[in-house]
Enzyme design. Structure first.
Site, PDB file in Angstrom:
ATOM      1  N   CYS A  61       0.797  -1.232   0.000  1.00 33.67           N
ATOM      2  CA  CYS A  61       0.000   0.000   0.000  1.00 33.67           C
ATOM      3  C   CYS A  61       0.833   1.288   0.000  1.00 33.67           C
ATOM      4  O   CYS A  61       0.537   2.243  -0.709  1.00 33.67           O
ATOM      5  CB  CYS A  61      -0.917   0.052   1.211  1.00 33.67           C
ATOM      6  SG  CYS A  61      -1.452  -1.533   1.832  1.00 33.67           S
ATOM      7  N   ARG A  77       6.010 -11.706   5.237  1.00 29.27           N
ATOM      8  CA  ARG A  77       5.315 -11.734   6.523  1.00 29.27           C
ATOM      9  C   ARG A  77       5.868 -12.867   7.355  1.00 29.27           C
ATOM     10  O   ARG A  77       6.123 -13.956   6.853  1.00 29.27           O
ATOM     11  CB  ARG A  77       3.810 -11.935   6.315  1.00 29.27           C
ATOM     12  CG  ARG A  77       3.207 -10.742   5.599  1.00 29.27           C
ATOM     13  CD  ARG A  77       1.712 -10.867   5.447  1.00 29.27           C
ATOM     14  NE  ARG A  77       1.230  -9.809   4.556  1.00 29.27           N
ATOM     15  CZ  ARG A  77       0.012  -9.747   4.071  1.00 29.27           C
ATOM     16  NH1 ARG A  77      -0.870 -10.683   4.378  1.00 29.27           N
ATOM     17  NH2 ARG A  77      -0.344  -8.761   3.272  1.00 29.27           N
ATOM     18  N   GLN A 114       1.716 -10.617  -4.139  1.00 33.27           N
ATOM     19  CA  GLN A 114       0.294 -10.320  -4.222  1.00 33.27           C
ATOM     20  C   GLN A 114      -0.004  -9.678  -5.562  1.00 33.27           C
ATOM     21  O   GLN A 114       0.778  -8.860  -6.037  1.00 33.27           O
ATOM     22  CB  GLN A 114      -0.084  -9.313  -3.140  1.00 33.27           C
ATOM     23  CG  GLN A 114      -0.263  -9.952  -1.783  1.00 33.27           C
ATOM     24  CD  GLN A 114      -0.754  -8.933  -0.789  1.00 33.27           C
ATOM     25  OE1 GLN A 114      -0.202  -7.853  -0.702  1.00 33.27           O
ATOM     26  NE2 GLN A 114      -1.781  -9.279  -0.045  1.00 33.27           N
ATOM     27  N   ASP A 121      -1.624  -7.166  -6.441  1.00 30.29           N
ATOM     28  CA  ASP A 121      -2.197  -6.077  -5.652  1.00 30.29           C
ATOM     29  C   ASP A 121      -2.627  -4.886  -6.512  1.00 30.29           C
ATOM     30  O   ASP A 121      -2.089  -4.668  -7.591  1.00 30.29           O
ATOM     31  CB  ASP A 121      -1.102  -5.591  -4.688  1.00 30.29           C
ATOM     32  CG  ASP A 121      -1.678  -5.213  -3.336  1.00 30.29           C
ATOM     33  OD1 ASP A 121      -2.907  -5.138  -3.220  1.00 30.29           O
ATOM     34  OD2 ASP A 121      -0.876  -4.988  -2.420  1.00 30.29           O
ATOM     35  N   HIS A 180      -4.282  -0.633  -5.743  1.00 26.49           N
ATOM     36  CA  HIS A 180      -4.924   0.351  -4.869  1.00 26.49           C
ATOM     37  C   HIS A 180      -5.630   1.365  -5.732  1.00 26.49           C
ATOM     38  O   HIS A 180      -5.044   1.914  -6.654  1.00 26.49           O
ATOM     39  CB  HIS A 180      -3.879   1.014  -3.970  1.00 26.49           C
ATOM     40  CG  HIS A 180      -3.298   0.037  -3.004  1.00 26.49           C
ATOM     41  ND1 HIS A 180      -2.147  -0.667  -3.284  1.00 26.49           N
ATOM     42  CD2 HIS A 180      -3.735  -0.400  -1.806  1.00 26.49           C
ATOM     43  CE1 HIS A 180      -1.896  -1.483  -2.274  1.00 26.49           C
ATOM     44  NE2 HIS A 180      -2.832  -1.347  -1.370  1.00 26.49           N
ATOM     45  N   LYS A 204     -13.544  -5.790   4.747  1.00 26.76           N
ATOM     46  CA  LYS A 204     -13.249  -6.317   3.416  1.00 26.76           C
ATOM     47  C   LYS A 204     -14.249  -7.359   2.996  1.00 26.76           C
ATOM     48  O   LYS A 204     -14.953  -7.934   3.818  1.00 26.76           O
ATOM     49  CB  LYS A 204     -11.848  -6.914   3.391  1.00 26.76           C
ATOM     50  CG  LYS A 204     -11.636  -8.025   4.395  1.00 26.76           C
ATOM     51  CD  LYS A 204     -10.240  -8.644   4.272  1.00 26.76           C
ATOM     52  CE  LYS A 204     -10.047  -9.699   5.348  1.00 26.76           C
ATOM     53  NZ  LYS A 204      -8.887 -10.541   5.139  1.00 26.76           N
ATOM     54  N   HIS A 248      -8.187  -1.268  -1.404  1.00 27.97           N
ATOM     55  CA  HIS A 248      -7.111  -2.254  -1.580  1.00 27.97           C
ATOM     56  C   HIS A 248      -7.777  -3.498  -2.156  1.00 27.97           C
ATOM     57  O   HIS A 248      -8.823  -3.906  -1.657  1.00 27.97           O
ATOM     58  CB  HIS A 248      -6.499  -2.676  -0.248  1.00 27.97           C
ATOM     59  CG  HIS A 248      -6.092  -1.563   0.658  1.00 27.97           C
ATOM     60  ND1 HIS A 248      -4.788  -1.343   1.001  1.00 27.97           N
ATOM     61  CD2 HIS A 248      -6.817  -0.626   1.323  1.00 27.97           C
ATOM     62  CE1 HIS A 248      -4.723  -0.323   1.860  1.00 27.97           C
ATOM     63  NE2 HIS A 248      -5.935   0.135   2.056  1.00 27.97           N
TER      64      HIS A 248
HETATM   65 ZN   LIG Z   1      -3.048  -2.349   0.383  1.00 33.21          ZN
END
Ligand SMILES: [Zn+2]
Ligand SMILES: [Zn+2]
Length: 576
Positions: free
Chosen positions: A274, A303, A321, A323, A325, A405, A451
């Site tokens: 992010c 992680r 990911q 990902d 945004h 989410k 996200h």
């Molecule tokens: Zn994020």
């Protein structure tokens, strides 16, 4: 029987089977101490402290004893008694005594069948003969009350169903699932590995696994560009202060790798993508007319997961990911979330998932931001789900610390459920980082951040795909799409020509030019789960053709090279 009533009856049966197992264990292991024996999905377990460690041979013996007890069809009898009386009854059972002490009521209930008595709230079947079909599956160690400081007990697991047929179906599905285990197939198909020397939970993608990943990523990028996303890249490490501002250090601490020091500055591996995207957004002044901005990144994050929970590709310490945004105005949130959900549905059907379930995950115990922000974000998600008429369940407390989410869980071909795409609405990080746009009124306003991932993580998604397809990937994802098999050495140069023609069209072809028998080479290609085998001999050379076979063993007969090429290209185009 009504299905709810049937479920209730099956639940009683599973729990009753655990008492019957405990009675069998009591007969076979005098002096056994008893923990708890609940019913679980598909079956039951019971925790025991036994005079010796269980061996696999013990399970059939315990099972035999259970069948005897079931054959005797003895009733389950319940009794309510004072705690004092119960303490005497269970004087030799320290775990039961501990449980009795924790019951708030002044009295407790016990259930008795044959020679076995248990502290239990029930309910149970009327008698042991009502247990229809069961099997003990395995034993494992389990700490008393899940606490590693307490004694390690031995837990025996069993499954139980309303009929022998249901049990048989379940066991054969389990056997099929074991064959599809991605850890096993990943090795057999040479897709990936992890190494103790590298560290647990850190994945090396081998050429074939990497190729599948590239195909997915190329598709992913193209679909994102179509939908108005910009693709970006951000670093894997960043200064710790950034994670202080975001709240990760406070709310996400358990999952962070410890910081490293460079030139007197503390840096950290990123657990999420992010913040890089926020900094890109903030590199310029943005007006309401610029929004929404959608930044997408195949971003690798780290992680700290405990060693005990790591599992193949499905739970790892470093993963990528898919990902993105979305930075938008409050009035754009619903439209954007709607688009994301339709994108998710498109992706799922592209990869052959027909069954998936949506969950709305709400505010966790540890959260950032105000209650009204959470309320507003949760309502926005709920409203979109309802508008799209999507069935969903609420998963209380499972949101991320910065917002609620929607989680999508995928069901694969053997019924396993996988964590997949998510969409999160976040009013919180934009405030913490002062992420703004200039509104029509000429004033600064906070953006809303969405996200989202539409696959999940590349690692977990590949694990899920391997098991979903049992390693027989659809043609577009197969690392090798066609193996050309020359019958004799004199056909090798023609085989190479066919290979070259296919490669020219972008088909992933290879030649098996080993001096081996044709049947052996066909078998090898089948084991490799290559979708097409193209066999070439004298006849094929003379007619500029190939003889076509599928990995299922089906023989499609002769075709010209051009026909075969078109057939494979059509299959690639069709995806799943
Ligand atoms: Zn994020
Ligand atoms: Zn019970």
């Amino acid at each position: 029987m009504e299905s709810e009533e049937k479920d209730e009856q099956v639940a009683r049966m599973r729990h009753s089977a655990s008492h019957i197992m405990a009675e069998a264990v009591q007969c076979l292991f005098p002096g056994a101490k008893f923990g708890i024996g609940p019913m679980i999905e598909n079956g039951f377990y019971y925790d025991f402290e036994l005079p010796r460690a269980l061996a696999p041979d013990d399970l059939p013996v315990i099972e035999g004893k259970m069948r005897e007890i079931i054959g005797q069809d003895v009733p389950f009898v319940t009794e309510k008694m004072s705690k004092e009386k119960a303490r005497k009854l269970f004087a030799a059972q320290p775990y039961k005594l501990e449980l009795i002490d924790e019951i708030a009521d002044t009295s407790v209930t016990i259930y008795r069948q044959g020679s076995f008595t248990d502290l239990c709230r029930g309910p149970h079947l009327a008698s042991t003969g009502e247990v229809k079909a069961f099997k003990l599956t395995h034993a494992a160690g389990a700490y008393w009350r899940g606490d590693e400081k307490r004694p390690m007990l031995q837990r025996i697991y069993g499954v139980a169903f309303a009929s022998q047929k249901e049990l048989d179906d379940y066991l054969s599905l389990q056997a099929e699932a074991a064959k599809r285990d991605h850890r096993k197939l990943g090795k057999e198909l040479d897709l990936f590995s992890t190494h103790e020397e590298m560290g647990p939970g850190l994945v090396c993608w081998h050429p074939k696994g990497a190729l599948i990943r590239q195909v997915i990523e190329d598709f992913w990028r193209a679909e994102h560009r179509k939908r108005g996303y910009d693709i970006v890249y951000t670093p894997h490490i960043a200064k710790v202060d950034l994670w202080k501002t975001s709240g990760h250090l406070e709310f996400y601490r358990d999952y962070l790798f410890p910081p490293m020091e460079v030139e007197g500055q503390q840096y950290m591996l990123k657990p999420m993508n992010c913040l890089g995207h926020i900094l890109i957004y903030k590199s310029q002044l943005r007006s309401y007319r610029n929004l929404p901005l959608r930044y997408a990144e195949l971003g690798t994050v780290y992680r700290y997961e405990r060693t005990g929970v790591l599992y193949g590709l499905a739970r790892v310490r470093g993963f990528t990911q898919d990902d993105a945004h979305i930075f938008c105005r409050p009035d754009q949130v619903e439209g954007e979330v709607t688009e994301v959900l339709s994108f998710v549905q498109f992706m799922m059907s592209s990869f052959g998932f027909e069954e998936y379930h949506m969950f709305l995950s709400t505010r966790p115990d540890k959260y950032a931001g105000t209650l009204s922000m959470w309320e507003e974000a949760t309502e926005a998600l709920k409203h979109v789900l309802e508008k799209l008429d999507l069935h969903y369940e609420v998963d209380p407390g499972e949101g991320v610390f910065y917002g609620p989410k929607i989680d999508v869980k995928l069901k694969d071909a053997v019924g396993h459920v996988w964590q997949g795409p998510t969409v999160q609405v976040d009013f919180n990080l934009p405030q913490r980082f002062n992420v703004c746009y200039i509104g029509e009124d000429g004033l600064e306003h906070n953006v809303v951040m969405i996200h989202r991932v539409v696959l999940g993580a590349m690692e977990r998604f590949l694990a899920c795909l391997i098991e979903h397809y049992g390693g027989s990937f659809p043609v577009w994802l197969s690392p090798v799409q066609a193996t050309v098999i020359p019958i004799a050495d004199r056909h090798v140069s023609y085989a190479r020509k066919v290979e070259a023609e296919f490669k020219n069209e972008g088909i992933r072809a290879q030649v098996d030019d080993r001096s081996e028998r044709m049947n052996l080479k066909i078998r090898a290609a089948q084991l490799e789960k290559v979708p097409y085998m193209l066999i070439v001999g004298d006849k094929e050379m003379a007619s500029s053709g190939v003889s076509l076979r599928l990995r299922s063993g089906e023989d499609l007969g002769s075709e010209t090279v051009v026909q075969a090429k078109n057939r494979i290209m059509a299959a690639i185009e069709a995806k799943s």
